[in-house]
Scaffold this motif. Structure first.
Motif, PDB file in Angstrom:
ATOM      1  N   PHE B 311       0.836  -1.214   0.000  1.00 14.22           N
ATOM      2  CA  PHE B 311       0.000   0.000   0.000  1.00 14.22           C
ATOM      3  C   PHE B 311       0.868   1.261   0.000  1.00 14.22           C
ATOM      4  CE2 PHE B 311      -3.362  -2.531   2.621  1.00 14.22           C
ATOM      5  CZ  PHE B 311      -3.646  -3.298   1.499  1.00 14.22           C
ATOM      6  N   CYS B 312       2.087   1.113   0.474  1.00 12.29           N
ATOM      7  CA  CYS B 312       3.044   2.219   0.484  1.00 12.29           C
ATOM      8  C   CYS B 312       4.442   1.617   0.570  1.00 12.29           C
ATOM      9  CB  CYS B 312       2.790   3.158   1.668  1.00 12.29           C
ATOM     10  SG  CYS B 312       2.986   2.359   3.277  1.00 12.29           S
ATOM     11  N   GLY B 313       5.439   2.458   0.400  1.00 12.05           N
ATOM     12  CA  GLY B 313       6.814   1.982   0.475  1.00 12.05           C
ATOM     13  C   GLY B 313       7.260   1.791   1.916  1.00 12.05           C
ATOM     14  N   PRO B 314       8.437   1.164   2.107  1.00 11.73           N
ATOM     15  CA  PRO B 314       8.955   0.951   3.456  1.00 11.73           C
ATOM     16  C   PRO B 314       9.094   2.270   4.222  1.00 11.73           C
ATOM     17  CG  PRO B 314      10.268  -0.244   1.839  1.00 11.73           C
ATOM     18  CD  PRO B 314       9.317   0.618   1.072  1.00 11.73           C
ATOM     19  N   GLY B 315       8.599   2.285   5.424  1.00  9.84           N
ATOM     20  CA  GLY B 315       8.747   3.470   6.259  1.00  9.84           C
ATOM     21  C   GLY B 315       7.670   4.519   6.041  1.00  9.84           C
ATOM     22  N   GLN B 316       6.718   4.257   5.160  1.00 13.11           N
ATOM     23  CA  GLN B 316       5.696   5.271   4.866  1.00 13.11           C
ATOM     24  C   GLN B 316       4.345   4.981   5.498  1.00 13.11           C
ATOM     25  OE1 GLN B 316       5.781   5.578   0.598  1.00 13.11           O
ATOM     26  NE2 GLN B 316       7.817   6.489   0.615  1.00 13.11           N
ATOM     27  N   ALA B 317       4.273   3.883   6.254  1.00 13.83           N
ATOM     28  CA  ALA B 317       2.977   3.492   6.814  1.00 13.83           C
ATOM     29  C   ALA B 317       2.441   4.533   7.787  1.00 13.83           C
ATOM     30  CB  ALA B 317       3.098   2.139   7.501  1.00 13.83           C
ATOM     31  N   GLU B 318       3.327   5.120   8.574  1.00 13.36           N
ATOM     32  CA  GLU B 318       2.874   6.105   9.557  1.00 13.36           C
ATOM     33  C   GLU B 318       2.248   7.307   8.860  1.00 13.36           C
ATOM     34  OE1 GLU B 318       5.741   4.488   9.737  1.00 13.36           O
ATOM     35  OE2 GLU B 318       5.481   3.370  11.603  1.00 13.36           O
ATOM     36  N   ARG B 319       2.837   7.678   7.723  1.00  6.21           N
ATOM     37  CA  ARG B 319       2.279   8.827   7.002  1.00  6.21           C
ATOM     38  C   ARG B 319       0.893   8.493   6.455  1.00  6.21           C
ATOM     39  NH1 ARG B 319       5.445  10.698   2.034  1.00  6.21           N
ATOM     40  NH2 ARG B 319       3.736   9.686   0.944  1.00  6.21           N
ATOM     41  N   LEU B 320       0.764   7.273   5.933  1.00  5.69           N
ATOM     42  CA  LEU B 320      -0.535   6.829   5.413  1.00  5.69           C
ATOM     43  C   LEU B 320      -1.599   6.910   6.510  1.00  5.69           C
ATOM     44  CD1 LEU B 320      -0.584   5.730   2.480  1.00  5.69           C
ATOM     45  CD2 LEU B 320      -0.850   3.439   3.438  1.00  5.69           C
ATOM     46  N   LEU B 321      -1.208   6.451   7.699  1.00  3.34           N
ATOM     47  CA  LEU B 321      -2.132   6.464   8.838  1.00  3.34           C
ATOM     48  C   LEU B 321      -2.483   7.894   9.228  1.00  3.34           C
ATOM     49  CD1 LEU B 321      -3.464   4.840  11.277  1.00  3.34           C
ATOM     50  CD2 LEU B 321      -1.348   5.366  12.510  1.00  3.34           C
ATOM     51  N   ARG B 322      -1.448   8.722   9.378  1.00  2.24           N
ATOM     52  CA  ARG B 322      -1.669  10.102   9.845  1.00  2.24           C
ATOM     53  C   ARG B 322      -2.493  10.900   8.844  1.00  2.24           C
ATOM     54  NH1 ARG B 322       4.268  10.820  10.571  1.00  2.24           N
ATOM     55  NH2 ARG B 322       4.789   9.537  12.371  1.00  2.24           N
ATOM     56  N   ASP B 323      -2.320  10.589   7.543  1.00  2.00           N
ATOM     57  CA  ASP B 323      -3.086  11.314   6.527  1.00  2.00           C
ATOM     58  C   ASP B 323      -4.540  10.844   6.449  1.00  2.00           C
ATOM     59  OD1 ASP B 323      -0.794  12.675   5.986  1.00  2.00           O
ATOM     60  OD2 ASP B 323      -0.381  11.717   4.050  1.00  2.00           O
ATOM     61  N   GLY B 324      -4.860   9.821   7.204  1.00  7.43           N
ATOM     62  CA  GLY B 324      -6.246   9.332   7.196  1.00  7.43           C
ATOM     63  C   GLY B 324      -6.566   8.423   6.023  1.00  7.43           C
ATOM     64  N   ASP B 325      -5.542   8.032   5.268  1.00  4.73           N
ATOM     65  CA  ASP B 325      -5.785   7.192   4.090  1.00  4.73           C
ATOM     66  C   ASP B 325      -6.401   5.851   4.452  1.00  4.73           C
ATOM     67  OD1 ASP B 325      -4.533   9.227   2.806  1.00  4.73           O
ATOM     68  OD2 ASP B 325      -3.008   8.014   1.815  1.00  4.73           O
TER      69      ASP B 325
END
Lengths: 146, 395
Positions: B311-325
């Protein structure tokens, strides 16, 4: 009279009090290691082969660490009547590049650890009965070693 | 690979009652049969997901559920793959359908779990790695979750608040799910104030164990059409892969990972390989996914899955979560059911329950937790001892 000291489980580590070693298995002539040896998987690239017994590196670096704040269920045996949280480290062995789980001795908390920190193997009492101290390997930070 | 139809889905709510697991499984099965509009007498294959915590009837779950529903001479199977048992049972039924051996099958899983940590079999068992990890290290399941959470903080700079935000998100989802065990909405402070279980994870970061049951009625596409169901939810792919040696990531229930000899390339990372397999089989990719149900044994593990499923690249999961995606209303909602954090583990039912939720989502029947316009859903989970599990459903 001093209590007998015996391994909590036979055959997983040596009983050298100063420099204990984990007993692993190796695909002969390769750098493919397993621990514990008697429960090893197989390396599918080499076909059927008897693992040779080898002593593993005493040192390695923290891969990660955590705690168990609640008393684990049996067959875990608490060291004392009142359970104290235990700290657990996953350490990547220096030579074998294999991550091995182990407890840290009492007094080592997550605040004392960081990923990449050098650790070494020690023997410690896992639990005791009236006659015997049952020993296990543990990981301790190299810095606080005596 | 050909597809099969999901004609009906059913669940017994999750909770903690200590009643016979068969009751939960039968309720879920009847629910699924009613949902499918299929009479039980038409079921020619009963595929049970095994529980190892309820004695012999749990080991022979296929037979136990079939007998409780009434023996009809249907063919039986019982599958155990720890937390992936439900996917194994689905995989078995799917094989029967795609081979032409049966038209319509019932897949059922249910469990009654004791309070507290899941524990190994009793007795003196030094030849059982699951026993050794408890005896020598005190390594409960949450210990492994804690190790991976700490590793995530180290590698990707995740914070404990990031983990807590997963709980906040999923508890908001579960407030709209009457089948969930926990429907209370939690805030960041609730998670921060809950006691540490396995550092850095707290009680509200970790899923509990529950009673529950889930069932599917699955069939050939021809059978679905013969029932007037022209556009059913379809199972496009099921992955039940093992790790590949050497796998350098330590995981349940082992005391050591594989060594990686100098010059050797580690095998494909296990959890990434689960996603890769299921996408390849479905002929789809992460960009096609509208909704996901992933195995959030811990909040941190949900973040790992975002990356492992692409769903996203390594290390980007937190951003996905914070952005509400990954919240309902976002680009790719994850665990709209509330996930394991809201349900708790009912081991053999869990992977089936994931497919139930995805089916409701794809049919537009998920009420206030509905993901608008969902056409493709993916589930992912993992059973200890290397049982990968993922399912893609589509419309």
């Amino acid at each position: 009279m001093a209590k007998t000291r015996a391994p909590a489980v036979e055959g997983l580590f040596t009983l050298d009090e100063q420099e204990p070693r984990l007993i692993g298995g190796r695909v002969p002539g390769t750098g493919s290691y397993f621990f514990p040896r008697h429960l090893a998987g197989a390396d599918p690239s080499v076909g059927p082969v008897a693992l040779e017994e080898v002593l593993l590196s005493r040192r390695g670096r923290v891969w990660s660490y955590t705690t168990s704040h609640y008393q684990p269920p049996p067959p875990f045996v608490p060291a004392a009547e009142k359970f104290e949280p235990i700290t657990i480290a996953a350490v990547e062995l220096e030579k074998e590049k294999m991550v091995v789980l182990g407890q840290c001795p009492a007094g080592v908390t997550p605040d004392d650890l960081e990923v990449g920190m050098e650790m070494e193997l020690m023997l410690d009492v896992l639990y005791s009965d009236d006659d015997c101290d049952y020993l296990v390997y543990k990981w301790r930070p190299v810095e606080v070693s005596p | 690979m050909d597809e099969i139809a999901v004609l009906g889905v059913g669940m017994h709510p999750w909770g903690k009652w200590g009643r016979n697991f068969v009751e939960y499984g039968v309720a879920a099965a009847r629910d699924a049969l009613a949902d499918a509009g299929v009479d039980y007498s038409e079921i020619s294959f009963v595929s049970g997901a095994v529980t190892v915590r309820c004695g012999y009837p749990g080991y022979v779950a296929g037979s136990t559920f079939a007998r409780a529903l009434g023996f009809t001479g249907a063919q039986l199977a019982s599958s155990y793959a720890a937390c992936a048992s439900g996917s194994s049972a689905l995989q078995t039924a799917r094989g029967q359908i795609l081979s032409g051996a049966c038209d319509v099958a019932l897949v059922v899983g249910a469990d009654t779990t004791p309070k507290g940590f899941l524990a190994p079999n009793t007795g003196d068992r030094p030849d059982d790695i699951d026993w050794l990890r408890f005896r020598l290290v005190g390594a409960t399941n949450p210990v492994y979750f804690g190790l991976h959470a700490r590793r995530r903080m180290e590698l990707h700079g995740a914070t404990t608040d990031d983990f807590a935000m997963v709980k906040v998100k999923n508890s908001r989802h579960s407030a709209a799910n009457p089948r969930a065990r926990f429907t209370k909405e939690f805030g960041l402070d609730d998670v921060r104030a809950s006691p540490v279980v396995s550092d850095p994870l707290r009680l509200l970061d970790i899923c509990t164990t529950s009673d529950g049951g889930a069932a599917l009625v699955v069939s050939s596409l021809d059978y679905a059409r013969s029932r007037g169901c022209a556009d059913p939810v379809r199972v496009a792919a099921v992955a039940t892969v093992s790790p590949s040696h050497p796998d350098p990531i330590i995981d349940l229930p082992y005391l050591a990972a594989d060594s990686v000899p100098p010059g050797a390339e580690p095998g494909p990372a296990f959890k990434e390989s689960i996603g890769a397999r299921v996408y390849a089989e479905a002929g789809l990719g992460p960009d096609d996914v509208d909704v996901a149900e992933v195995y959030d044994l811990s909040t941190a593990m949900e973040l790992d899955w975002y990356e492992q499923l692409g769903f996203c690249g390594p290390g980007q999961a937190e951003r996905l979560l914070r952005d509400g995606d990954t919240a309902v209303g976002g680009r790719l909602p994850v665990n709209p059911s509330g996930g394991l954090g809201a349900f708790g583990e009912a081991v053999p039912a869990q992977a089936i329950a994931q497919v139930c939720e995805l089916a409701w989502q794809l049919r537009g029947q998920a009420g206030d937790r509905q993901v608008d316009g969902a056409r493709v859903g993916i589930s992912a989970n993992q059973g200890l001892f290397g049982h990968g599990s993922a399912v893609i459903v589509r419309r």
